[in-house]
Design an enzyme around this catalytic site. Structure first.
Site, PDB file in Angstrom:
ATOM      1  N   ALA A 199       0.848  -1.196   0.000  1.00 47.33           N
ATOM      2  CA  ALA A 199       0.000   0.000   0.000  1.00 47.33           C
ATOM      3  C   ALA A 199       0.881   1.242   0.000  1.00 47.33           C
ATOM      4  CB  ALA A 199      -0.933   0.008   1.203  1.00 47.33           C
ATOM      5  N   ASP A 352      10.414   9.217  -9.858  1.00 52.58           N
ATOM      6  CA  ASP A 352      10.141   8.865  -8.463  1.00 52.58           C
ATOM      7  C   ASP A 352      11.000   7.679  -8.036  1.00 52.58           C
ATOM      8  OD1 ASP A 352       8.992   9.031  -5.973  1.00 52.58           O
ATOM      9  OD2 ASP A 352       7.238   7.832  -6.487  1.00 52.58           O
TER      10      ASP A 352
END
Length: 572
Positions: A199, A352
């Site tokens: 998550a 990222d």
């Protein structure tokens, strides 16, 4: 407004049923009267009609209240989110102003006094970020990694946000599937694990098995409630940094909110992420000397992305690397090649890069090297303009060659850096002291050098760095972030060759970039058979081969020292 839409729907439904009921009653009443003109409606029928009218009225009222309550709930939640941010912002500004204004009263204990203010404000902010969730978690994660810019009290306090990510319920994911695809999860997969295997702040990943093929896949799903709050949260982020700039103009961090406003819509578009992944995969498939794996994309919608399931281990898991006979130096060199290819090659830069998006796995076949790097999360890419690639290559060739004149020249071309700003910029892009940059940047960083740089940040360099970063182009900041990653990964791997080999890999990419530029200039000037063009080509080729030869000899020497288990070189 949702409340009025609900009321309108309910009114339509109930007015239709009321009309049918009235017409039916009139039909029954007329039929009864035709049989007996002197008869009157019985009390039971009057009661039924009153009851039906009352039921319709109550239904409409409940529908209105429910619709209105949904809007009230949403408005109340929005007010809560805004209130948390604004209250925390006001308290932190007041705390810092009070602390800074009382500096003369705490001369002897100023440093711990200021650190106490940092800690209080960081803890207040952490609570607000955790309660609001959504993109505030992502903002906190980003801030926790900015130890080159923020006080340690802030970065260490925000570290828990790296693992504190929201998890959406299976029921909400099921509803999102139906809303986005028109079909349920069971229509797409034979098996779908309800608990996510990972998550993050914007999404979570479930393992599943596809229908028909039976292939195991990773299903990345956006948190369903995210879209509801993104516009408000971006506005609050923008307001926060603009307010901070108003009260503390020397600490201009508005570029952070500007970057989020630019990048977040791209990261939330999973169709775009699938296209980025496929494009990058196609590029690296042609480069057989770089063992990079990017999972295949099966299908994508705006909030759902289904990809091939590929697992791996973190690149800083030294136990896994050593127990599988994987060479740490080769891992570091491969990572350097991957990201230098993105900077200088004909593909886009992964914007990222962090430890959670990079994994390593052992190859099952007897291949060299005996490992593969797996790259995840392709939501944000940026293409580097060709001229910037070339100027940046010349900047690094000057840095590696300790050519201060060349460094200053191309620092200005790349980022508009003045002579006054150059020493700080040189330290920022290399992570080294300025006197090291102008002598031998390839040497290994010592503990004393790291401590000295950290101390300099506390002695006023931090303010200068904030102002410098605020003026630099965003694409340069992304490149610097990539440089920081590769440097950090190399240090975490504790390689025997030290940073020297990665600098050689960087130098090779830079020399190739400059050589290609020279060839393009010669080609544009006319036929290669012309004497002047031929001489220019031979000069460019000789310069390129000279650099390649020196790098090959040096890389061989570094490899020999590594195989002979000799200590990393301290200077070059």
């Amino acid at each position: 407004m949702r409340g009025f839409n609900s009321v309108g729907t309910i009114l339509q439904k109930n007015s239709g049923s009321a009309l049918l009921h009235c017409r039916a009653s009139q039909f029954r009443l007329l039929s009864f009267n035709s049989l007996s003109t002197n008869s009157r409606p019985r009390p039971a029928r009057i009661f039924r009609r009153k009851f039906a009218l009352a039921t319709a009225t109550v239904t409409i009222g409940i529908g209105f209240l429910v619709g209105l309550s949904e809007d009230l709930k949403h408005g109340y939640a929005a007010a809560q989110r805004s209130g948390r941010v604004l209250l925390t912002l006001a308290m932190c500004i007041n705390d810092y102003r009070s602390t800074l204004n009382s500096k003369s009263e705490h001369k002897d204990e100023w440093e711990p006094f200021l650190k106490g203010c940092h800690q209080r404000c960081a803890e207040r902010t952490l609570r607000a970020l955790e309660k609001n969730g959504s993109i505030f978690i992502k903002l906190g994660q980003h801030l926790s990694s900015m130890n080159y810019l923020l006080p340690s009290e802030w970065t260490t306090t925000f570290v828990p946000l790296q693992d504190h990510c929201p998890v959406s319920s299976y029921e909400s994911i099921e509803d999102m599937f139906i809303s986005d695809t028109g079909s349920s999860i069971a229509d797409h997969f034979d098996d779908f694990e309800k608990e996510p295997i990972g998550a993050a702040s914007l999404a979570q990943v479930h393992r599943a098995r596809m229908k028909n093929t039976g292939q195991t896949v990773a299903v990345k799903v956006q948190h369903p409630t995210l879209a509801e709050w993104v516009p408000l949260d971006l506005a609050l982020t923008r307001l926060t940094f603009s307010t901070l700039k108003r009260f503390f103009p020397e600490y201009d961090l508005e570029w952070l909110s500007n970057e989020m406003e630019y990048s977040l819509p791209q990261e939330l578009n999973f169709v775009l992420e699938g296209e980025n992944a496929t494009r990058t995969q196609d590029h690296f498939r042609k480069l057989h000397d770089i063992p990079l794996v990017i999972p295949d994309v099966k299908w994508a919608s705006n909030r759902i992305l289904v990809m091939e399931y590929i697992s791996g281990h973190r690149t800083d898991n030294l136990d896994f690397i050593d127990s599988n006979g994987i060479d740490r130096d080769e891992v570091s060199a491969t990572l350097a090649r991957i990201f230098n290819e993105m900077i200088f090659g004909d593909c886009a830069l992964h914007c990222d890069p962090h430890g959670g998006n990079i994994a390593i796995r052992k190859r099952t076949l007897r291949q060299t090297p005996n490992f593969e790097i797996v790259l995840y999360d392709h939501g944000l890419y940026r293409k580097i303009p060709k001229q910037l690639q070339r100027d940046y290559a010349k900047l690094w060739l000057a840095v590696i060659g300790a050519d201060e004149v060349g460094m200053r020249k191309y620092a200005f071309k790349v980022a508009g850096i003045t002579d006054e700003q150059f020493p700080l910029f040189a330290s920022a892009i290399t992570g080294r002291e300025y006197n090291v940059v102008t002598s031998s940047v390839v040497s290994t960083r010592s503990i004393q050098e790291k401590e000295k740089i950290s101390g300099a940040m506390g002695d006023g360099m931090l303010l200068q760095l904030v102002q410098l970063l605020g003026r630099m182009p965003r694409i340069i900041l992304l490149i610097l972030k990539t440089n920081d990653l590769t440097r950090s990964l190399d240090e975490n791997l504790q390689t025997r060759a030290g940073p020297a080999r990665n600098f050689m890999i960087l130098a090779r990419y830079c020399s190739r970039t400059v050589f290609r530029e020279q060839l393009e200039v010669i080609d544009q000037s006319g036929s290669m058979l012309r004497p002047k063009a031929l001489i220019q080509f031979l000069q460019a080729w000789a310069s390129y081969i000279s650099v390649e030869f020196k790098l090959s000899i040096y890389e061989f020497y570094v490899s020999f020292r590594r195989l002979a288990c000799l200590a990393p070189m301290k200077h070059v």
